[in-house]
Design a protein around this motif. Structure first.
Motif, PDB file in Angstrom:
ATOM      1  N   LEU A 177       1.043  -1.375   0.026  1.00  0.00           N
ATOM      2  CA  LEU A 177      -0.369  -0.031   0.213  1.00  0.00           C
ATOM      3  C   LEU A 177       0.977   0.978   0.117  1.00  0.00           C
ATOM      4  O   LEU A 177       0.771   1.730  -0.813  1.00  0.00           O
ATOM      5  CB  LEU A 177      -1.305  -0.074   1.161  1.00  0.00           C
ATOM      6  CG  LEU A 177      -1.592   1.202   1.215  1.00  0.00           C
ATOM      7  CD1 LEU A 177      -2.669   1.730   0.528  1.00  0.00           C
ATOM      8  CD2 LEU A 177      -2.961   1.036   2.452  1.00  0.00           C
ATOM      9  N   TYR A 178       1.944   1.164   0.578  1.00  0.00           N
ATOM     10  CA  TYR A 178       2.729   2.540   0.819  1.00  0.00           C
ATOM     11  C   TYR A 178       3.477   2.486  -0.227  1.00  0.00           C
ATOM     12  O   TYR A 178       3.150   3.665  -1.113  1.00  0.00           O
ATOM     13  CB  TYR A 178       4.373   2.301   2.096  1.00  0.00           C
ATOM     14  CG  TYR A 178       4.659   3.325   2.047  1.00  0.00           C
ATOM     15  CD1 TYR A 178       4.282   4.699   2.635  1.00  0.00           C
ATOM     16  CD2 TYR A 178       5.642   3.242   1.688  1.00  0.00           C
ATOM     17  CE1 TYR A 178       5.379   5.620   2.932  1.00  0.00           C
ATOM     18  CE2 TYR A 178       6.862   4.506   1.983  1.00  0.00           C
ATOM     19  CZ  TYR A 178       6.044   5.313   2.322  1.00  0.00           C
ATOM     20  OH  TYR A 178       7.132   6.361   1.927  1.00  0.00           O
ATOM     21  N   ALA A 179       3.656   1.707  -1.599  1.00  0.00           N
ATOM     22  CA  ALA A 179       4.452   1.830  -2.498  1.00  0.00           C
ATOM     23  C   ALA A 179       3.664   2.167  -3.228  1.00  0.00           C
ATOM     24  O   ALA A 179       3.968   3.102  -4.511  1.00  0.00           O
ATOM     25  CB  ALA A 179       5.409   0.454  -2.726  1.00  0.00           C
ATOM     26  N   SER A 180       2.921   1.351  -3.208  1.00  0.00           N
ATOM     27  CA  SER A 180       1.883   1.862  -4.100  1.00  0.00           C
ATOM     28  C   SER A 180       1.343   3.722  -4.453  1.00  0.00           C
ATOM     29  O   SER A 180       0.685   4.518  -5.045  1.00  0.00           O
ATOM     30  CB  SER A 180       0.395   0.896  -4.614  1.00  0.00           C
ATOM     31  OG  SER A 180       0.665  -0.450  -4.539  1.00  0.00           O
ATOM     32  N   LYS A 181       1.155   4.476  -2.731  1.00  0.00           N
ATOM     33  CA  LYS A 181       0.635   5.337  -2.575  1.00  0.00           C
ATOM     34  C   LYS A 181       2.068   6.300  -3.342  1.00  0.00           C
ATOM     35  O   LYS A 181       1.526   7.435  -4.073  1.00  0.00           O
ATOM     36  CB  LYS A 181       1.102   5.679  -0.762  1.00  0.00           C
ATOM     37  CG  LYS A 181       0.704   6.630  -0.221  1.00  0.00           C
ATOM     38  CD  LYS A 181       0.952   7.133   0.840  1.00  0.00           C
ATOM     39  CE  LYS A 181       0.622   8.063   1.173  1.00  0.00           C
ATOM     40  NZ  LYS A 181       0.324   7.824   2.620  1.00  0.00           N
ATOM     41  N   ILE A 182       3.128   5.961  -3.431  1.00  0.00           N
ATOM     42  CA  ILE A 182       4.215   6.587  -3.682  1.00  0.00           C
ATOM     43  C   ILE A 182       4.131   6.874  -5.113  1.00  0.00           C
ATOM     44  O   ILE A 182       4.191   7.927  -5.483  1.00  0.00           O
ATOM     45  CB  ILE A 182       5.306   6.112  -3.178  1.00  0.00           C
ATOM     46  CG1 ILE A 182       5.646   6.103  -2.161  1.00  0.00           C
ATOM     47  CG2 ILE A 182       6.716   6.935  -3.768  1.00  0.00           C
ATOM     48  CD1 ILE A 182       7.502   5.429  -1.311  1.00  0.00           C
ATOM     49  N   VAL A 183       3.432   5.621  -5.620  1.00  0.00           N
ATOM     50  CA  VAL A 183       3.211   5.971  -6.925  1.00  0.00           C
ATOM     51  C   VAL A 183       2.543   6.588  -7.285  1.00  0.00           C
ATOM     52  O   VAL A 183       2.288   7.744  -8.571  1.00  0.00           O
ATOM     53  CB  VAL A 183       3.285   4.439  -7.915  1.00  0.00           C
ATOM     54  CG1 VAL A 183       2.353   4.714  -9.266  1.00  0.00           C
ATOM     55  CG2 VAL A 183       4.064   3.697  -7.617  1.00  0.00           C
ATOM     56  N   SER A 184       1.387   6.689  -7.119  1.00  0.00           N
ATOM     57  CA  SER A 184       0.403   7.311  -7.497  1.00  0.00           C
ATOM     58  C   SER A 184       0.740   8.997  -6.972  1.00  0.00           C
ATOM     59  O   SER A 184      -0.044   9.315  -7.989  1.00  0.00           O
ATOM     60  CB  SER A 184      -1.094   6.950  -6.257  1.00  0.00           C
ATOM     61  OG  SER A 184      -2.495   7.939  -6.318  1.00  0.00           O
TER      62      SER A 184
END
Length: 257
Positions: A106-113
């Motif tokens: 979730l955190y990694a995907s948040k950075i990408v978003s």
């Protein structure tokens, strides 16, 4: 994971909703809510504009499409008989470990978003001559937007420190953090695929990350195919200009500009 890496308010909301019991049925509240998400249009407009600007906001697009798909109940009901894997339940120990991996994903995907969103804002500014201060944008959001995540303070710092930062993933700290999370991130996406659980947000964010890392992308084949069927031309890696191969003739190459 230290406090502030994930939006604590979002976590609190999620925990409250998941813990709530429906007073009428005694079932978990989330199980009696219809799984058809609605939208006001913000996400749709964002994706439409991104297409006009030629900016890849795949994570945001998948979020919009996931909502859209949830609303096509007739299509989903007609597809219930499609074959899929047999879900394998996790033991208590494995479940706890998987939950920790989901947090990293979730955190990694948040950075990408956020990376994609700020890329779109910068592209819009460049296209229309708005001279946007991305650090100031993060500060404004932090002060009064619906987002208001503490995470925005770090984004503001990154852009204030380096106003020409091409991407949040070019920031050393963000790059290190997403790199540290990637193994768990990949494990979550792989597990979800094996279990037959759709995770479009996690999956497309990971694909975006890997595409940025790649030295070569399949677009080379795409360009060659476009030239074959439509004479759309291509560029080469070893010299300047655009070219076309005479596919229907002797397959010699001609310069087109």
């Amino acid at each position: 994971m230290e406090r502030g890496r994930l939006d604590s308010y979002l976590i609190e909301i999620t925990a409250e909703v998941l813990a709530h019991t429906d007073p009428d049925t005694g079932k978990p509240f989330v199980d009696v809510v219809a799984d058809r998400a609605e939208q006001k249009g913000t996400g749709r407009w964002t994706v439409q504009i991104a297409l006009d600007l030629g900016v890849p906001v795949s994570g945001i697009a998948e979020a919009v499409f996931a909502r859209s798909l949830s609303g096509h109940v007739d299509l989903r009901e007609a597809s219930h008989t499609l074959p899929g894997p047999v879900p394998q339940p996790l033991g208590e120990k494995d479940a706890a470990r998987f939950a920790a991996q989901v947090e990293q994903a979730l955190y990694a995907s948040k950075i990408v978003s956020y990376t994609q969103g700020f890329h779109q804002i910068r592209a819009g500014g460049d296209t229309y001559g708005w001279n946007i201060d991305l650090g100031a944008v993060a500060a404004i959001w932090r002060a009064g937007c619906i987002i208001r995540a503490a995470f925005l303070d770090r984004i503001r710092t990154a852009f204030d420190t380096r106003p020409d930062l091409p991407s949040l993933l070019s920031d050393k700290q963000f790059a290190e953090e997403i790199g540290a999370a990637q193994d768990d991130w990949r494990a979550v996406v792989a597990t979800a695929a094996r279990q037959g659980v759709p995770t479009p947000g996690f999956s497309t964010a990971l694909a975006y990350y890997d595409a940025l890392r790649a030295h070569r992308l399949p677009a080379a084949l795409t360009q060659a195919q476009r030239d074959f069927f439509g004479a759309h031309t291509y560029r080469r890696t070893d010299r300047e200009g655009s070219f076309h191969t005479l596919w229907g003739g002797d397959r010699s190459e001609v310069s087109t500009g």
